[in-house]
Scaffold this motif. Sequence first.
Motif, PDB file in Angstrom:
ATOM      1  N   GLN A  95       0.835  -1.202   0.000  1.00 28.69           N
ATOM      2  CA  GLN A  95       0.000   0.000   0.000  1.00 28.69           C
ATOM      3  C   GLN A  95       0.867   1.248   0.000  1.00 28.69           C
ATOM      4  O   GLN A  95       1.975   1.242   0.505  1.00 28.69           O
ATOM      5  CB  GLN A  95      -0.905   0.033   1.250  1.00 28.69           C
ATOM      6  CG  GLN A  95      -1.791  -1.175   1.426  1.00 28.69           C
ATOM      7  CD  GLN A  95      -2.857  -1.271   0.363  1.00 28.69           C
ATOM      8  OE1 GLN A  95      -3.452  -0.268  -0.012  1.00 28.69           O
ATOM      9  NE2 GLN A  95      -3.083  -2.471  -0.133  1.00 28.69           N
ATOM     10  N   ASP A  96       0.323   2.296  -0.522  1.00 28.72           N
ATOM     11  CA  ASP A  96       0.995   3.593  -0.452  1.00 28.72           C
ATOM     12  C   ASP A  96       0.462   4.275   0.801  1.00 28.72           C
ATOM     13  O   ASP A  96      -0.585   4.923   0.786  1.00 28.72           O
ATOM     14  CB  ASP A  96       0.675   4.406  -1.710  1.00 28.72           C
ATOM     15  CG  ASP A  96       1.506   5.661  -1.799  1.00 28.72           C
ATOM     16  OD1 ASP A  96       2.576   5.702  -1.158  1.00 28.72           O
ATOM     17  OD2 ASP A  96       1.083   6.598  -2.500  1.00 28.72           O
ATOM     18  N   LEU A  97       1.200   4.087   1.910  1.00 32.83           N
ATOM     19  CA  LEU A  97       0.738   4.589   3.201  1.00 32.83           C
ATOM     20  C   LEU A  97       1.100   6.064   3.358  1.00 32.83           C
ATOM     21  O   LEU A  97       2.152   6.505   2.905  1.00 32.83           O
ATOM     22  CB  LEU A  97       1.378   3.792   4.343  1.00 32.83           C
ATOM     23  CG  LEU A  97       1.015   2.312   4.413  1.00 32.83           C
ATOM     24  CD1 LEU A  97       1.820   1.635   5.511  1.00 32.83           C
ATOM     25  CD2 LEU A  97      -0.461   2.121   4.646  1.00 32.83           C
ATOM     26  N   PRO A  98       0.243   6.807   4.031  1.00 35.65           N
ATOM     27  CA  PRO A  98       0.576   8.213   4.292  1.00 35.65           C
ATOM     28  C   PRO A  98       1.782   8.316   5.222  1.00 35.65           C
ATOM     29  O   PRO A  98       2.108   7.394   5.967  1.00 35.65           O
ATOM     30  CB  PRO A  98      -0.682   8.775   4.968  1.00 35.65           C
ATOM     31  CG  PRO A  98      -1.631   7.661   5.108  1.00 35.65           C
ATOM     32  CD  PRO A  98      -1.052   6.433   4.529  1.00 35.65           C
ATOM     33  N   GLU A  99       2.450   9.439   5.168  1.00 36.68           N
ATOM     34  CA  GLU A  99       3.638   9.694   5.983  1.00 36.68           C
ATOM     35  C   GLU A  99       3.352   9.495   7.469  1.00 36.68           C
ATOM     36  O   GLU A  99       4.208   9.023   8.211  1.00 36.68           O
ATOM     37  CB  GLU A  99       4.055  11.138   5.741  1.00 36.68           C
ATOM     38  CG  GLU A  99       5.489  11.520   5.463  1.00 36.68           C
ATOM     39  CD  GLU A  99       6.500  10.472   5.125  1.00 36.68           C
ATOM     40  OE1 GLU A  99       7.320  10.178   6.003  1.00 36.68           O
ATOM     41  OE2 GLU A  99       6.513   9.960   4.006  1.00 36.68           O
ATOM     42  N   ALA A 100       2.183   9.817   7.908  1.00 39.17           N
ATOM     43  CA  ALA A 100       1.824   9.715   9.324  1.00 39.17           C
ATOM     44  C   ALA A 100       1.815   8.264   9.792  1.00 39.17           C
ATOM     45  O   ALA A 100       2.013   7.992  10.981  1.00 39.17           O
ATOM     46  CB  ALA A 100       0.452  10.345   9.562  1.00 39.17           C
ATOM     47  N   CYS A 101       1.619   7.323   8.891  1.00 38.64           N
ATOM     48  CA  CYS A 101       1.567   5.893   9.268  1.00 38.64           C
ATOM     49  C   CYS A 101       2.924   5.217   9.200  1.00 38.64           C
ATOM     50  O   CYS A 101       3.063   4.060   9.625  1.00 38.64           O
ATOM     51  CB  CYS A 101       0.605   5.168   8.347  1.00 38.64           C
ATOM     52  SG  CYS A 101      -1.109   5.673   8.545  1.00 38.64           S
ATOM     53  N   GLN A 106       6.715   0.961  10.976  1.00 35.14           N
ATOM     54  CA  GLN A 106       8.040   0.540  11.456  1.00 35.14           C
ATOM     55  C   GLN A 106       7.954  -0.130  12.829  1.00 35.14           C
ATOM     56  O   GLN A 106       8.611  -1.131  13.095  1.00 35.14           O
ATOM     57  CB  GLN A 106       8.996   1.736  11.513  1.00 35.14           C
ATOM     58  CG  GLN A 106       9.422   2.233  10.150  1.00 35.14           C
ATOM     59  CD  GLN A 106      10.250   3.507  10.243  1.00 35.14           C
ATOM     60  OE1 GLN A 106      10.256   4.190  11.267  1.00 35.14           O
ATOM     61  NE2 GLN A 106      10.933   3.832   9.158  1.00 35.14           N
ATOM     62  N   GLY A 107       7.129   0.433  13.689  1.00 38.16           N
ATOM     63  CA  GLY A 107       6.929  -0.174  15.008  1.00 38.16           C
ATOM     64  C   GLY A 107       6.311  -1.556  14.900  1.00 38.16           C
ATOM     65  O   GLY A 107       6.707  -2.490  15.612  1.00 38.16           O
ATOM     66  N   PHE A 108       5.369  -1.683  13.982  1.00 35.59           N
ATOM     67  CA  PHE A 108       4.709  -2.967  13.758  1.00 35.59           C
ATOM     68  C   PHE A 108       5.722  -3.991  13.236  1.00 35.59           C
ATOM     69  O   PHE A 108       5.696  -5.158  13.648  1.00 35.59           O
ATOM     70  CB  PHE A 108       3.565  -2.748  12.759  1.00 35.59           C
ATOM     71  CG  PHE A 108       2.476  -3.760  12.824  1.00 35.59           C
ATOM     72  CD1 PHE A 108       1.805  -4.035  14.000  1.00 35.59           C
ATOM     73  CD2 PHE A 108       2.099  -4.443  11.669  1.00 35.59           C
ATOM     74  CE1 PHE A 108       0.793  -4.963  14.050  1.00 35.59           C
ATOM     75  CE2 PHE A 108       1.081  -5.372  11.707  1.00 35.59           C
ATOM     76  CZ  PHE A 108       0.423  -5.641  12.892  1.00 35.59           C
ATOM     77  N   GLU A 109       6.633  -3.561  12.367  1.00 32.15           N
ATOM     78  CA  GLU A 109       7.672  -4.461  11.858  1.00 32.15           C
ATOM     79  C   GLU A 109       8.618  -4.895  12.977  1.00 32.15           C
ATOM     80  O   GLU A 109       9.043  -6.049  13.018  1.00 32.15           O
ATOM     81  CB  GLU A 109       8.475  -3.790  10.730  1.00 32.15           C
ATOM     82  CG  GLU A 109       7.788  -3.886   9.390  1.00 32.15           C
ATOM     83  CD  GLU A 109       8.675  -3.425   8.247  1.00 32.15           C
ATOM     84  OE1 GLU A 109       9.432  -2.448   8.429  1.00 32.15           O
ATOM     85  OE2 GLU A 109       8.593  -4.058   7.187  1.00 32.15           O
ATOM     86  N   LEU A 110       8.953  -3.978  13.894  1.00 28.81           N
ATOM     87  CA  LEU A 110       9.811  -4.341  15.025  1.00 28.81           C
ATOM     88  C   LEU A 110       9.139  -5.377  15.927  1.00 28.81           C
ATOM     89  O   LEU A 110       9.789  -6.319  16.401  1.00 28.81           O
ATOM     90  CB  LEU A 110      10.186  -3.098  15.835  1.00 28.81           C
ATOM     91  CG  LEU A 110      11.184  -2.152  15.171  1.00 28.81           C
ATOM     92  CD1 LEU A 110      11.347  -0.877  16.014  1.00 28.81           C
ATOM     93  CD2 LEU A 110      12.519  -2.838  14.975  1.00 28.81           C
ATOM     94  N   VAL A 111       7.851  -5.204  16.150  1.00 32.06           N
ATOM     95  CA  VAL A 111       7.109  -6.178  16.966  1.00 32.06           C
ATOM     96  C   VAL A 111       7.133  -7.541  16.283  1.00 32.06           C
ATOM     97  O   VAL A 111       7.356  -8.577  16.922  1.00 32.06           O
ATOM     98  CB  VAL A 111       5.655  -5.697  17.203  1.00 32.06           C
ATOM     99  CG1 VAL A 111       4.816  -6.807  17.801  1.00 32.06           C
ATOM    100  CG2 VAL A 111       5.646  -4.469  18.095  1.00 32.06           C
ATOM    101  N   TYR A 112       6.936  -7.544  14.968  1.00 32.28           N
ATOM    102  CA  TYR A 112       6.952  -8.799  14.211  1.00 32.28           C
ATOM    103  C   TYR A 112       8.332  -9.468  14.304  1.00 32.28           C
ATOM    104  O   TYR A 112       8.424 -10.682  14.459  1.00 32.28           O
ATOM    105  CB  TYR A 112       6.572  -8.539  12.749  1.00 32.28           C
ATOM    106  CG  TYR A 112       6.555  -9.789  11.909  1.00 32.28           C
ATOM    107  CD1 TYR A 112       5.551 -10.739  12.052  1.00 32.28           C
ATOM    108  CD2 TYR A 112       7.557 -10.027  10.972  1.00 32.28           C
ATOM    109  CE1 TYR A 112       5.527 -11.885  11.289  1.00 32.28           C
ATOM    110  CE2 TYR A 112       7.544 -11.179  10.199  1.00 32.28           C
ATOM    111  CZ  TYR A 112       6.536 -12.101  10.361  1.00 32.28           C
ATOM    112  OH  TYR A 112       6.510 -13.244   9.602  1.00 32.28           O
TER     113      TYR A 112
END
Length: 180
Positions: A95-101, A106-112
Amino acid sequence: MEKEHVNPNVEAEAAATEQPAAEVQEEEPTLEQVQADLERMREQLLRTAADFQNFRRRTERELTRAAQATKKRVLGPVLEVYDDVARALESARTQDLPEACAGLFQGFELVYQKFSVALQQLGVEPIDVQGVPFDEHLHEAVMRQPAPEGVAPGTILSEVQRGYLLDGEVLRHARVVVAA
């Protein structure tokens, strides 16, 4: 009725020949008897020690099996969540996520990544499927497709659901598409 008359001398002789059980002395055991008893006791001790060692090994195996079964029961539902997190991340990457997301992503990737390390430390590892021959012990075929050029029949084409091993044993079979 007349009372029988018993000779007192006869009674005294009978009493003298009978000895109470406490006064009867046992024979001293011979050296051979003592050695035989010692050997019998030694063999009995060795058998008891061997039985105890077997019991301890059997108990350890049963405890290990019970712990492994508990890990499997707990990790089954955890893997479902892990797969959901992986799918969510993969979807977010496309997805083309907005800058705010971006920070949230990145936090979600660290949790994963931490989740992956924790599973690895518990002995969980994914089953390789891409381009390997189908193995019924590791894989579950959910579909067959015609083999593309250069691909041998029986080769795995794609993965529908990731499979996992737990300490070398199948925790969940990989669901795959196989070349026909």
